[in-house]
Scaffold this active site. Sequence first.
Site, PDB file in Angstrom:
ATOM      1  N   ARG A  47       3.077   0.497  -3.675  1.00 54.59           N
ATOM      2  CA  ARG A  47       1.948   1.398  -3.377  1.00 54.59           C
ATOM      3  C   ARG A  47       0.871   0.650  -2.598  1.00 54.59           C
ATOM      4  NH1 ARG A  47      -1.868   1.912  -6.869  1.00 54.59           N
ATOM      5  NH2 ARG A  47      -0.512   1.964  -8.703  1.00 54.59           N
ATOM      6  N   TYR A  99      -7.909  22.429  13.745  1.00 58.53           N
ATOM      7  CA  TYR A  99      -6.789  22.614  12.835  1.00 58.53           C
ATOM      8  C   TYR A  99      -7.303  23.273  11.538  1.00 58.53           C
ATOM      9  CZ  TYR A  99      -2.997  21.408   9.686  1.00 58.53           C
ATOM     10  OH  TYR A  99      -1.987  21.472   8.777  1.00 58.53           O
ATOM     11  N   ASP A 171      -9.365  13.427  15.580  1.00 56.20           N
ATOM     12  CA  ASP A 171      -7.977  13.823  15.338  1.00 56.20           C
ATOM     13  C   ASP A 171      -7.261  13.771  16.689  1.00 56.20           C
ATOM     14  OD1 ASP A 171      -5.562  15.214  14.958  1.00 56.20           O
ATOM     15  OD2 ASP A 171      -6.418  16.589  13.478  1.00 56.20           O
ATOM     16  N   LYS A 196       3.904  14.947  13.740  1.00 60.78           N
ATOM     17  CA  LYS A 196       4.048  15.645  15.021  1.00 60.78           C
ATOM     18  C   LYS A 196       4.670  14.718  16.064  1.00 60.78           C
ATOM     19  CE  LYS A 196       2.045  18.814  12.536  1.00 60.78           C
ATOM     20  NZ  LYS A 196       0.624  19.077  12.518  1.00 60.78           N
TER      21      LYS A 196
END
Length: 372
Positions: A47, A99, A171, A196
């Site tokens: 982690r 978005y 972004d 994406k």
Amino acid sequence: MHPETIAVHAGRHADPATGAVTPPIYLSTTFERAPDGEYPQGFMYARNTNPTRQALEECLAALEGGVDAATFSSGSAAIMSVFQCLSPGDHVVAPLEAYTGTTKLLRELFTPWGLRASFVDMGDLAAVEAALEPTTKLVWIETPANPRLGITDVAAVSALAHGIGALAACDNTFATPLGQRPLTLGADLVMHATTKYLGGHSDVLGGALVAREATPLWEKIRALQIMGGAVPSPFECWLVLRGVQSLPYRMRGHSANATAVAQFLSEHPAVATVYYPGLPTHPGHAIAARQMQQFGGMLSFQVRGDLAAAMQVAARVRLWTRATSLGGPESLIEHRASIEGPGTRTPDNLLRLSVGLEHPDDLIADLAQALG
Ligand SMILES: *Cc1c(COP(=O)(O)O)cnc(C)c1O
């Protein structure tokens, strides 16, 4: 070094144990301590970090021209980590059109938690300046933005944010580092949905943040990533790292195909408006031409007529796939208002396209028959 070269090599080293040229997927969750209790390779528990994730983070930092990157299990988890670094009472300036997930996070999760947000037209610098408050800590930029490919002047908005001691985060999912590098334009943080274009094959979910400088805020983001644990798995990191190798060449194809499709649509009598930053008619074209190296593979258009007319076009396509998301090799068409839900600003007759890597003539022929 040029982005093509960075994309192929950054973060990748031949495996010292075997000489494997392609880095292995390190699935181990735990790493052995030396007799003195130290961790000789710097890895302790998956982690916190693991070799596959570290390779991807090194690669993304290099591509964006940043000092460090942190990857997450989704783009949304990356966005959320930025907001979580703020404190109740802090103010955020965010785009009116962006978005939907970002807007929803601010409105539905972080406003009840104590953040205050103003939503402004980022194309209007006077409106951005007027929205800044003494408690504004962050200006969120998305450019080109959902769903009309709205363009924000990253340098100008970052300068306004810095003027009052706030940060600018961008972004960069639509443009990718091949389209623009916000950190070199003045932004402090870049965010990606690696789901994406970076992954590039519609088969992996992920997010990333890249920092221009190692600041206390960046330390906080790193701590949130490790303590909160919304991290990508080694396999997901490996898929994104593999996708990035071909990103520069895929983006050339996406941009060239989108340019051809935008041109075709802008001349079609059944189309009312086309939104593509590469078209000189797009309101953000001049700024996009200045800050972008290429205009990318996303565009949207309004069909002449109402909701039913747009749905009919989407219903008639054969080659294009009716689906949300973007950035894969296959072309997608989406009725955006219905996925954004009630209260959306998106016009009913708007269709969003993720232009893929098929031959542009085939894509255009299919749209031509669908438009009738
Ligand atoms: C998809 C997307 C996100 C969110 O990413 P997820 O991986 O779906 O959480 C954020 N911003 C933009 C522009 C996106 O397209």
